[in-house]
Write a protein that holds these residues in place. Structure first.
Motif, PDB file in Angstrom:
ATOM      1  N   GLY A 109       6.993   3.288  -6.018  1.00 13.00           N
ATOM      2  CA  GLY A 109       5.957   2.554  -5.321  1.00 13.00           C
ATOM      3  C   GLY A 109       5.108   3.398  -4.392  1.00 13.00           C
ATOM      4  N   LYS A 110       5.281   4.707  -4.415  1.00 13.56           N
ATOM      5  CA  LYS A 110       4.487   5.603  -3.561  1.00 13.56           C
ATOM      6  C   LYS A 110       3.144   5.905  -4.213  1.00 13.56           C
ATOM      7  CE  LYS A 110       8.024   7.355  -0.814  1.00 13.56           C
ATOM      8  NZ  LYS A 110       8.047   7.353   0.572  1.00 13.56           N
ATOM      9  N   VAL A 111       2.113   5.950  -3.393  1.00  9.60           N
ATOM     10  CA  VAL A 111       0.753   6.221  -3.863  1.00  9.60           C
ATOM     11  C   VAL A 111       0.481   7.708  -3.735  1.00  9.60           C
ATOM     12  CG1 VAL A 111      -1.692   5.750  -3.525  1.00  9.60           C
ATOM     13  CG2 VAL A 111      -0.010   3.944  -3.138  1.00  9.60           C
ATOM     14  N   THR A 112      -0.016   8.323  -4.824  1.00  8.07           N
ATOM     15  CA  THR A 112      -0.419   9.724  -4.786  1.00  8.07           C
ATOM     16  C   THR A 112      -1.879   9.830  -5.197  1.00  8.07           C
ATOM     17  OG1 THR A 112       0.361  10.056  -7.047  1.00  8.07           O
ATOM     18  CG2 THR A 112       1.892  10.623  -5.290  1.00  8.07           C
ATOM     19  N   VAL A 113      -2.518  10.889  -4.744  1.00 11.08           N
ATOM     20  CA  VAL A 113      -3.937  11.121  -5.043  1.00 11.08           C
ATOM     21  C   VAL A 113      -4.040  12.370  -5.882  1.00 11.08           C
ATOM     22  CG1 VAL A 113      -6.198  11.574  -4.068  1.00 11.08           C
ATOM     23  CG2 VAL A 113      -4.626  10.053  -2.873  1.00 11.08           C
TER      24      VAL A 113
ATOM     25  N   ALA B  22      -7.959   6.163   3.944  1.00 11.02           N
ATOM     26  CA  ALA B  22      -8.075   4.722   4.191  1.00 11.02           C
ATOM     27  C   ALA B  22      -7.856   3.930   2.900  1.00 11.02           C
ATOM     28  CB  ALA B  22      -9.438   4.395   4.792  1.00 11.02           C
ATOM     29  N   TYR B  23      -8.382   4.436   1.781  1.00  7.65           N
ATOM     30  CA  TYR B  23      -8.215   3.745   0.498  1.00  7.65           C
ATOM     31  C   TYR B  23      -6.745   3.733   0.087  1.00  7.65           C
ATOM     32  CZ  TYR B  23      -9.318   2.031  -4.135  1.00  7.65           C
ATOM     33  OH  TYR B  23      -9.374   1.264  -5.266  1.00  7.65           O
ATOM     34  N   VAL B  24      -6.057   4.851   0.314  1.00 11.19           N
ATOM     35  CA  VAL B  24      -4.628   4.909  -0.010  1.00 11.19           C
ATOM     36  C   VAL B  24      -3.853   3.892   0.817  1.00 11.19           C
ATOM     37  CG1 VAL B  24      -2.570   6.364   0.184  1.00 11.19           C
ATOM     38  CG2 VAL B  24      -4.631   7.275  -0.874  1.00 11.19           C
ATOM     39  N   LYS B  25      -4.181   3.761   2.091  1.00  6.43           N
ATOM     40  CA  LYS B  25      -3.518   2.756   2.948  1.00  6.43           C
ATOM     41  C   LYS B  25      -3.775   1.347   2.416  1.00  6.43           C
ATOM     42  CE  LYS B  25      -1.872   5.383   6.237  1.00  6.43           C
ATOM     43  NZ  LYS B  25      -0.469   5.676   6.268  1.00  6.43           N
ATOM     44  N   MET B  26      -4.996   1.091   1.949  1.00  7.73           N
ATOM     45  CA  MET B  26      -5.313  -0.223   1.398  1.00  7.73           C
ATOM     46  C   MET B  26      -4.505  -0.484   0.127  1.00  7.73           C
ATOM     47  SD  MET B  26      -7.243  -2.172  -1.008  1.00  7.73           S
ATOM     48  CE  MET B  26      -8.134  -0.894  -1.806  1.00  7.73           C
ATOM     49  N   VAL B  27      -4.372   0.533  -0.724  1.00  2.81           N
ATOM     50  CA  VAL B  27      -3.584   0.383  -1.951  1.00  2.81           C
ATOM     51  C   VAL B  27      -2.122   0.132  -1.605  1.00  2.81           C
ATOM     52  CG1 VAL B  27      -2.773   1.570  -4.026  1.00  2.81           C
ATOM     53  CG2 VAL B  27      -5.178   1.710  -3.376  1.00  2.81           C
ATOM     54  N   GLU B  28      -1.615   0.839  -0.602  1.00  4.97           N
ATOM     55  CA  GLU B  28      -0.230   0.613  -0.178  1.00  4.97           C
ATOM     56  C   GLU B  28      -0.036  -0.825   0.309  1.00  4.97           C
ATOM     57  OE1 GLU B  28       0.242   3.731   2.691  1.00  4.97           O
ATOM     58  OE2 GLU B  28       0.819   5.207   1.173  1.00  4.97           O
TER      59      GLU B  28
END
Length: 91
Positions: A82-86, A33-39
């Motif tokens: 622009g891709k978010v990685t964890v 969910a946090y990754v979606k928010m960052v995106e």
């Protein structure tokens, strides 16, 4: 009274492993969910600035809090595309 205490003890012994087993799932869903928010914040930045942001640009522009990370402590990174990685923490 002893029978009631025995039943309560058995219920607790059954419940505790289930709660700890699901905490990993809860952390994973929270991080997703946090990754979606960052995106979403990246998209907002792109609409305003017409370029892909860096993590520092998002925090400086109040799109994200200082030192953004998932609820489980994993850090996030934004690639040049622009891709978010964890980055999972050890453990």
């Amino acid at each position: 009274m002893m029978i009631v205490l025995l039943i309560i003890t058995v219920l607790i012994l059954i419940a505790i492993p289930n709660v700890t087993k699901h905490s990993k799932s809860i952390d994973d869903k929270g991080c997703d969910a946090y990754v979606k928010m960052v995106e979403g914040q990246i998209q907002a930045f792109k609409m305003n600035e017409k370029k892909n942001p860096t993590l520092s640009e998002l925090t400086d522009g109040d799109y994200l809090p200082e030192s953004p990370s998932c609820p489980d402590g994993s850090t996030i990174a934004i690639g040049t595309d622009g891709k978010v990685t964890v980055a999972k923490t050890g453990g």
